[in-house]
Write an enzyme that holds these catalytic residues in place. Structure first.
Site, PDB file in Angstrom:
ATOM      1  NE  ARG A 106      84.357 -26.221 -40.779  1.00 17.58           N
ATOM      2  CZ  ARG A 106      85.553 -26.710 -41.078  1.00 17.58           C
ATOM      3  NH1 ARG A 106      86.171 -27.516 -40.234  1.00 17.58           N
ATOM      4  NH2 ARG A 106      86.133 -26.397 -42.223  1.00 17.58           N
ATOM      5  CG  HIS A 133      84.562 -27.200 -47.357  1.00 17.52           C
ATOM      6  ND1 HIS A 133      84.496 -25.940 -46.772  1.00 17.52           N
ATOM      7  CD2 HIS A 133      85.683 -27.782 -46.859  1.00 17.52           C
ATOM      8  CE1 HIS A 133      85.524 -25.796 -45.956  1.00 17.52           C
ATOM      9  NE2 HIS A 133      86.260 -26.886 -45.980  1.00 17.52           N
ATOM     10  CD  GLN A 136      89.693 -27.012 -49.068  1.00 14.32           C
ATOM     11  OE1 GLN A 136      89.757 -26.824 -47.866  1.00 14.32           O
ATOM     12  NE2 GLN A 136      90.788 -27.038 -49.831  1.00 14.32           N
ATOM     13  CG  ASP A 229      87.588 -35.008 -47.797  1.00 10.98           C
ATOM     14  OD1 ASP A 229      88.382 -34.813 -46.858  1.00 10.98           O
ATOM     15  OD2 ASP A 229      86.372 -34.711 -47.738  1.00 10.98           O
ATOM     16  CB  CYS A 270      90.003 -30.277 -48.470  1.00 16.50           C
ATOM     17  SG  CYS A 270      89.308 -31.787 -47.778  1.00 16.50           S
ATOM     18  NE  ARG A 315      89.668 -23.227 -47.408  1.00 19.88           N
ATOM     19  CZ  ARG A 315      89.120 -23.745 -46.306  1.00 19.88           C
ATOM     20  NH1 ARG A 315      89.665 -24.762 -45.696  1.00 19.88           N
ATOM     21  NH2 ARG A 315      87.963 -23.281 -45.828  1.00 19.88           N
TER      22      ARG A 315
HETATM   23  N1  NVA Z   1      84.806 -34.131 -45.791  1.00 21.08           N
HETATM   24  C1  NVA Z   1      85.553 -33.552 -44.701  1.00 21.08           C
HETATM   25  C2  NVA Z   1      86.164 -32.254 -45.108  1.00 21.08           C
HETATM   26  C3  NVA Z   1      87.037 -31.616 -44.070  1.00 21.08           C
HETATM   27  C4  NVA Z   1      87.620 -30.304 -44.501  1.00 21.08           C
HETATM   28  C5  NVA Z   1      84.647 -33.384 -43.507  1.00 21.08           C
HETATM   29  O1  NVA Z   1      83.503 -32.931 -43.674  1.00 21.08           O
HETATM   30  O2  NVA Z   1      85.070 -33.717 -42.386  1.00 21.08           O
HETATM   31  N1   CP Z   2      90.091 -28.024 -45.179  1.00 17.85           N
HETATM   32  C1   CP Z   2      89.470 -27.591 -44.071  1.00 17.85           C
HETATM   33  O1   CP Z   2      88.337 -27.088 -44.081  1.00 17.85           O
HETATM   34  O2   CP Z   2      90.211 -27.721 -42.943  1.00 17.85           O
HETATM   35  P1   CP Z   2      89.735 -27.444 -41.448  1.00 17.85           P
HETATM   36  O3   CP Z   2      88.732 -28.507 -41.083  1.00 17.85           O
HETATM   37  O4   CP Z   2      90.992 -27.531 -40.641  1.00 17.85           O
HETATM   38  O5   CP Z   2      89.109 -26.085 -41.377  1.00 17.85           O
END
Ligand code: NVA
Ligand code: CP
Length: 329
Positions: A106, A133, A136, A229, A270, A315
């Site tokens: 990540r 993502h 997700q 989101d 998400c 997930r």
């Molecule tokens: N768009 C958000 C998704 C988190 C799961 C981010 O990148 O922070």
């Molecule tokens: N939805 C998601 O990716 O959550 P986290 O940031 O907690 O992993």
């Protein structure tokens, strides 16, 4: 279907059949887990989980899924590795590839996870980048399949910043699997033209469609899924909050939006979500801008139409399917 040895970086690289296979494998693994049927299909293997951004769901999903498959995990937190600071991605990949059977990553730019996959020699799984993502949206598709009994023809509306990881990945998966995708947001938050064109090509084959609209009433009318989101994603500067609030407030998911959607519509997110003042950032935004909820109102988040915790559970089952299918035996 043989996905062994493949990385999972974006659903752009996967065919409709491959994506459907992963969703059905996830459903099968979910049934096995609920029935307490052991599925230690990768006993004795090791996976590395690299997080350059924070996480609750993705990290826990990978850890539990790996354990259920009989594997051990090493978690490298945002400050706990040399990546990018003292050691290049290519070198890190070649080191970890010697020790681990698979690597989750990540981070920020998609090019980093792509470089990791190029050099690691083992499957690499994208646990979120700025652009995509993919794990997700697999969970989201499993959730929709469970709620509606089908994916094809489902009308999914995404409200908010549709240019970022969640908007992009939802548009791709909808295009590939024959759902009707609508980005309902202000024009400057529409997804990039090149990706839209590419998705329209896929949608032609799958029977899906891609719509971009600024009109909330028309955009959400009769929708099966209303998805949103956070307005500011991880890694973005704090200064953008003001512009995001101004731009995206009309695209907040409210009871009125849900009432305009289909009668059996579901609300999806998400997570994490800003729907009350029970978070540090939520309180900061409240002090600065006076908002008590952001991308979704608390009544919608807590309503019977909200399936956000089913998505969160899924997930784990879908990430397990990705690892199970792509790890060489
Ligand atoms: N768009 C958000 C998704 C988190 C799961 C981010 O990148 O922070
Ligand atoms: N939805 C998601 O990716 O959550 P986290 O940031 O907690 O992993």
């Amino acid at each position: 279907m043989n996905l062994r040895g493949r990385s999972f970086l974006t659903l752009k690289d996967y065919t409709r059949e491959e994506i459907l296979y992963l969703i059905s494998l996830a459903a099968q693994l979910k049934t096995q887990k609920k029935g307490r049927i052991s599925h230690r299909n990768h006993e004795g293997k090791n996976v590395a989980l690299i997080f350059e951004k924070t996480s609750t769901r993705t990290r826990c999903a990978f850890e539990v899924a790996a354990h259920d498959l009989g594997m051990e995990v090493t978690y490298l937190d945002p400050s706990g590795s040399q990546i990018g600071k003292k050691e290049s991605i290519a070198d890190t990949a070649r080191v970890l590839g010697r020790m681990y059977d698979g690597i989750e990553y990540r981070g920020f730019g998609q090019e980093v996870v792509e470089a990791l996959a190029e050099h690691a020699g083992v499957p690499v799984w994208n646990g979120l980048t700025n652009e995509y993502h993919p794990t997700q949206v697999l969970a989201d598709m499993l959730t929709i399949q469970e709620k509606f009994g089908r994916l094809e023809g489902i009308r999914l509306v995404y409200m908010g910043d549709a240019r970022y990881n969640m908007g992009n990945s939802l548009m791709i998966v909808c295009a590939k699997l024959g759902l009707h995708y609508t980005a309902c947001t202000r024009k400057d938050y529409f997804p990039g033209a090149e990706l839209v064109e590419q998705c329209r090509e896929w949608a032609k084959e799958s029977g899906g469609s891609i719509t971009l609209t600024e009109d909330v009433k028309a955009g959400t009318a009769g929708a099966d899924v209303i998805y949103t989101d956070v307005w500011v994603s991880m890694g973005e500067p704090e200064e953008v909050w003001e512009e995001r609030i101004n731009a995206l407030l009309p695209y907040r998911v409210t009871a009125e939006v849900m009432a305009n959607a289909s009668e059996d519509a579901v609300f999806m997110h998400c997570l994490p979500a800003f729907h009350d003042l029970n978070t540090g950032i939520g309180r900061q935004i409240h002090e600065k801008f006076g908002l008590t909820e952001m991308e979704v109102t608390d009544d919608v988040f807590e309503s019977a139409q909200s399936v956000v915790f089913d998505e969160a559970e899924n997930r784990m089952h879908t990430i397990k399917a990705v690892m199970d299918a792509t790890l060489p035996l």
